[in-house]
Structures are given as structure tokens and as C-alpha cells.
Write a protein that holds these residues in place. Sequence first.
Motif, PDB file in Angstrom:
ATOM      1  N   PHE A 111      34.245  30.985  55.883  1.00 34.21           N
ATOM      2  CA  PHE A 111      34.448  31.035  54.469  1.00 34.21           C
ATOM      3  C   PHE A 111      35.503  32.156  54.116  1.00 34.21           C
ATOM      4  CE2 PHE A 111      29.726  30.804  55.334  1.00 34.21           C
ATOM      5  CZ  PHE A 111      29.593  29.311  54.945  1.00 34.21           C
ATOM      6  N   LEU A 112      36.570  31.679  53.488  1.00 33.05           N
ATOM      7  CA  LEU A 112      37.627  32.400  53.163  1.00 33.05           C
ATOM      8  C   LEU A 112      37.372  33.295  51.594  1.00 33.05           C
ATOM      9  CD1 LEU A 112      41.309  31.519  53.521  1.00 33.05           C
ATOM     10  CD2 LEU A 112      40.522  33.421  52.077  1.00 33.05           C
ATOM     11  N   VAL A 113      36.936  34.414  51.563  1.00 30.92           N
ATOM     12  CA  VAL A 113      36.505  34.774  50.379  1.00 30.92           C
ATOM     13  C   VAL A 113      37.596  35.462  49.589  1.00 30.92           C
ATOM     14  CG1 VAL A 113      34.731  36.359  49.305  1.00 30.92           C
ATOM     15  CG2 VAL A 113      34.157  35.044  51.366  1.00 30.92           C
ATOM     16  N   VAL A 114      37.744  35.131  48.396  1.00 29.85           N
ATOM     17  CA  VAL A 114      38.760  35.732  47.325  1.00 29.85           C
ATOM     18  C   VAL A 114      38.184  36.400  46.177  1.00 29.85           C
ATOM     19  CG1 VAL A 114      40.969  35.079  45.970  1.00 29.85           C
ATOM     20  CG2 VAL A 114      40.515  33.802  48.156  1.00 29.85           C
ATOM     21  N   SER A 115      38.140  37.595  46.347  1.00 31.85           N
ATOM     22  CA  SER A 115      37.409  38.500  45.039  1.00 31.85           C
ATOM     23  C   SER A 115      38.411  39.020  44.273  1.00 31.85           C
ATOM     24  CB  SER A 115      36.259  39.267  45.761  1.00 31.85           C
ATOM     25  OG  SER A 115      36.870  40.012  46.774  1.00 31.85           O
ATOM     26  N   GLU A 116      39.723  39.681  44.843  1.00 31.61           N
ATOM     27  CA  GLU A 116      40.703  40.271  44.077  1.00 31.61           C
ATOM     28  C   GLU A 116      41.079  39.568  42.929  1.00 31.61           C
ATOM     29  OE1 GLU A 116      41.053  43.676  44.424  1.00 31.61           O
ATOM     30  OE2 GLU A 116      40.228  43.818  46.072  1.00 31.61           O
ATOM     31  N   GLN A 117      41.155  40.089  41.862  1.00 31.92           N
ATOM     32  CA  GLN A 117      41.396  39.341  40.490  1.00 31.92           C
ATOM     33  C   GLN A 117      42.905  38.846  40.802  1.00 31.92           C
ATOM     34  OE1 GLN A 117      39.384  38.341  38.128  1.00 31.92           O
ATOM     35  NE2 GLN A 117      41.009  37.130  37.492  1.00 31.92           N
ATOM     36  N   ALA A 118      43.879  39.658  41.291  1.00 30.36           N
ATOM     37  CA  ALA A 118      45.364  39.032  41.328  1.00 30.36           C
ATOM     38  C   ALA A 118      45.578  38.200  42.497  1.00 30.36           C
ATOM     39  CB  ALA A 118      46.088  40.531  41.929  1.00 30.36           C
ATOM     40  N   ASN A 119      44.649  38.015  43.392  1.00 32.31           N
ATOM     41  CA  ASN A 119      44.562  37.070  44.281  1.00 32.31           C
ATOM     42  C   ASN A 119      44.056  35.750  43.725  1.00 32.31           C
ATOM     43  OD1 ASN A 119      45.878  38.471  46.343  1.00 32.31           O
ATOM     44  ND2 ASN A 119      44.088  39.344  47.345  1.00 32.31           N
ATOM     45  N   LYS A 120      43.049  35.797  42.749  1.00 34.24           N
ATOM     46  CA  LYS A 120      42.424  34.768  42.319  1.00 34.24           C
ATOM     47  C   LYS A 120      43.460  34.068  41.360  1.00 34.24           C
ATOM     48  CE  LYS A 120      38.478  36.859  40.833  1.00 34.24           C
ATOM     49  NZ  LYS A 120      37.421  36.982  40.225  1.00 34.24           N
ATOM     50  N   GLU A 121      44.317  34.948  40.640  1.00 36.21           N
ATOM     51  CA  GLU A 121      45.375  34.363  39.577  1.00 36.21           C
ATOM     52  C   GLU A 121      46.371  33.668  40.351  1.00 36.21           C
ATOM     53  OE1 GLU A 121      45.342  34.876  36.603  1.00 36.21           O
ATOM     54  OE2 GLU A 121      43.972  36.196  35.931  1.00 36.21           O
ATOM     55  N   LYS A 122      46.539  34.124  41.661  1.00 37.61           N
ATOM     56  CA  LYS A 122      47.459  33.061  42.523  1.00 37.61           C
ATOM     57  C   LYS A 122      47.159  31.793  42.738  1.00 37.61           C
ATOM     58  CE  LYS A 122      49.582  37.293  44.619  1.00 37.61           C
ATOM     59  NZ  LYS A 122      49.826  38.084  46.082  1.00 37.61           N
ATOM     60  N   LEU A 123      45.766  31.616  42.898  1.00 37.63           N
ATOM     61  CA  LEU A 123      45.238  30.314  43.043  1.00 37.63           C
ATOM     62  C   LEU A 123      45.031  29.648  41.787  1.00 37.63           C
ATOM     63  CD1 LEU A 123      42.252  31.465  45.447  1.00 37.63           C
ATOM     64  CD2 LEU A 123      44.458  30.200  46.269  1.00 37.63           C
ATOM     65  N   LEU A 124      45.179  30.205  40.673  1.00 34.62           N
ATOM     66  CA  LEU A 124      45.244  29.262  39.705  1.00 34.62           C
ATOM     67  C   LEU A 124      46.081  27.967  39.494  1.00 34.62           C
ATOM     68  CD1 LEU A 124      43.530  28.956  36.787  1.00 34.62           C
ATOM     69  CD2 LEU A 124      45.597  30.451  35.865  1.00 34.62           C
ATOM     70  N   PRO A 125      47.395  28.078  39.867  1.00 34.39           N
ATOM     71  CA  PRO A 125      48.072  27.076  39.934  1.00 34.39           C
ATOM     72  C   PRO A 125      47.924  25.869  41.202  1.00 34.39           C
ATOM     73  CG  PRO A 125      49.600  28.917  40.749  1.00 34.39           C
ATOM     74  CD  PRO A 125      48.320  29.288  40.255  1.00 34.39           C
ATOM     75  N   VAL A 126      47.430  26.631  42.198  1.00 36.45           N
ATOM     76  CA  VAL A 126      47.008  25.859  43.287  1.00 36.45           C
ATOM     77  C   VAL A 126      45.753  24.963  42.884  1.00 36.45           C
ATOM     78  CG1 VAL A 126      46.012  25.942  45.551  1.00 36.45           C
ATOM     79  CG2 VAL A 126      47.586  27.576  44.930  1.00 36.45           C
ATOM     80  N   THR A 127      45.012  25.251  41.975  1.00 34.34           N
ATOM     81  CA  THR A 127      43.810  24.614  41.669  1.00 34.34           C
ATOM     82  C   THR A 127      44.174  23.876  40.332  1.00 34.34           C
ATOM     83  OG1 THR A 127      42.734  26.326  40.476  1.00 34.34           O
ATOM     84  CG2 THR A 127      42.137  25.969  42.942  1.00 34.34           C
ATOM     85  N   TYR A 128      45.412  23.696  39.983  1.00 39.25           N
ATOM     86  CA  TYR A 128      46.112  22.806  38.643  1.00 39.25           C
ATOM     87  C   TYR A 128      45.536  23.589  37.468  1.00 39.25           C
ATOM     88  CZ  TYR A 128      46.591  19.631  42.490  1.00 39.25           C
ATOM     89  OH  TYR A 128      47.017  18.848  43.619  1.00 39.25           O
ATOM     90  N   ASN A 129      45.298  24.859  37.499  1.00 41.72           N
ATOM     91  CA  ASN A 129      45.009  25.670  36.320  1.00 41.72           C
ATOM     92  C   ASN A 129      43.459  25.512  35.635  1.00 41.72           C
ATOM     93  OD1 ASN A 129      47.584  26.982  36.220  1.00 41.72           O
ATOM     94  ND2 ASN A 129      48.263  24.930  35.322  1.00 41.72           N
TER      95      ASN A 129
ATOM     96  N   GLY B  59      39.689  19.248  43.530  1.00 39.43           N
ATOM     97  CA  GLY B  59      40.664  19.028  43.033  1.00 39.43           C
ATOM     98  C   GLY B  59      41.809  20.221  43.039  1.00 39.43           C
ATOM     99  N   TYR B  60      42.372  20.235  44.108  1.00 45.69           N
ATOM    100  CA  TYR B  60      43.604  21.388  44.301  1.00 45.69           C
ATOM    101  C   TYR B  60      44.679  20.892  45.243  1.00 45.69           C
ATOM    102  CZ  TYR B  60      40.980  21.644  48.729  1.00 45.69           C
ATOM    103  OH  TYR B  60      40.299  21.379  49.988  1.00 45.69           O
ATOM    104  N   ASP B  61      45.857  21.754  45.111  1.00 44.21           N
ATOM    105  CA  ASP B  61      46.967  21.109  46.144  1.00 44.21           C
ATOM    106  C   ASP B  61      46.672  21.883  47.290  1.00 44.21           C
ATOM    107  OD1 ASP B  61      49.562  21.347  47.418  1.00 44.21           O
ATOM    108  OD2 ASP B  61      50.540  21.359  45.367  1.00 44.21           O
ATOM    109  N   ARG B  62      46.423  21.047  48.379  1.00 41.08           N
ATOM    110  CA  ARG B  62      46.005  21.315  49.576  1.00 41.08           C
ATOM    111  C   ARG B  62      47.184  22.000  50.549  1.00 41.08           C
ATOM    112  NH1 ARG B  62      46.582  19.313  54.811  1.00 41.08           N
ATOM    113  NH2 ARG B  62      44.995  19.831  56.183  1.00 41.08           N
ATOM    114  N   ASP B  63      48.378  21.539  50.412  1.00 43.54           N
ATOM    115  CA  ASP B  63      49.501  22.358  51.176  1.00 43.54           C
ATOM    116  C   ASP B  63      49.765  23.587  50.407  1.00 43.54           C
ATOM    117  OD1 ASP B  63      49.779  20.175  52.804  1.00 43.54           O
ATOM    118  OD2 ASP B  63      51.384  19.030  51.569  1.00 43.54           O
TER     119      ASP B  63
END
Length: 205
Positions: free
Chosen positions: A55-73, A157-161
Motif C-alpha cells: 500500500f503506497l499511501v499518499v497523504s501530503e497535499q502537495a504530493n496528491k496535487e502531483k498525482l492529479l495529471p497522472v489520474t487525468y485530473n 483510469g490513470y497513466d501507469r507509466d
Amino acid sequence: MNHTEQKQTAEETMLGRHSVRQFQPGVQIPEAELNEILSLAASAPSSWNLQHWRFLVVSEQANKEKLLPVTYNQKQTVDASVVVVVLGDLQANLVAPAVYEQASSQIRDMMLEQINGAYNNNPVLARDEAIRNGSLAAMQLMLAARAKGYDSVPMGGYDRDALIKELNIPDRYVPIMIVPIGKAAAPGRATDRLPLEQQVIRESF
């Protein structure tokens, strides 16, 4: 879950879980409660008890923001309390010695031989087992969250690479799904199900 709330039955938890895509921003899950959820998820069954999930847990807001484009916004990525990336271990056989450390030498040797025999030179089996067992844990993660009063949504729905690159995921692990967890801002929509007779085949086709 607030201790004044009545505990849900297993049936209530399962039927009460819906995919939520609108979360209340800024809600924090206490660390102890999050660990309870993850521990419950990690009690899922697995082949040879190898516990293939990570389980790779992302809780820091800045890191979640980095995942936004990865998950197609998809906005649940940044509004959820935590984003859990469920990974499957392609080399789960390497943890077998630790898993069977307390077993008798006879049982340990037999299991290690069986496991390594199955994994060696069989990347298809390794991938199948990683995804199969990681998916069991992912489902249990969502039910555990619901039992504790939180909501979730499984995301494929996310960009795997891009995900692998952004989170520095080693080649050993395969992404299975992304599961945002938090408090719903709007209830998840209950979906229709096919009639049971269309889903169940008894004895044989």
C-alpha cells in the motif's frame, strides 16, 4: 469511526460501500485510524500467505496535487484524505523465508521449494498472483474504510507509466489500482446489478 456510532454489520458495510467521487477537502484521517484500516486490509487472504500487496499511501497535499495529471485530473485525487496506490509484488516468493520462518524445517523447506518452483521462470504466474492477491487486498481496503466511516473509489483510469515515474515505483511492483479514501461530499450513486440468475452458474455450463 466515532466510538458513539453503532458498529456496522458486515452486510451493512458491503451494501453501504459505493464509489464516491466527491470528497470533502481538508479532512484528515487520524494516523491510528488509518493504520487500523490498512491492517484490516492486510488481513486479506493470499496465495501461500505471501501477502503480495503493498500500500503506497499518499497523504501530503502537495504530493496528491502531483498525482492529479497522472489520474487525468480526476478531482477525487486531491480532495480525498489519502490516496492509496495498491501495488502487487512480482517477486513475492522472496518474502517466503520470512513468512515461513516460524514453521518447522520440514514444512518450511517444502513450502519454499513449492513456491520457488512455481515462480522461477514463470513471469505470467508472478503477475497473475500479484494482481489477483493485490485485488483481494484492495477490496478489503475499501470495506475496511467503509466500516470505519470513510468512503472510497477504486480507480483504474490513470497513466501507469507516469504513476510509476512520479512515485518512483520499482520494477518489482505492478500498479493494480488507485483508491482515494475520505469523507464523501456527495453520496456515491448506488448502481444496478444484473439479476442473480445472470451471474450464477450452478454445477456446469
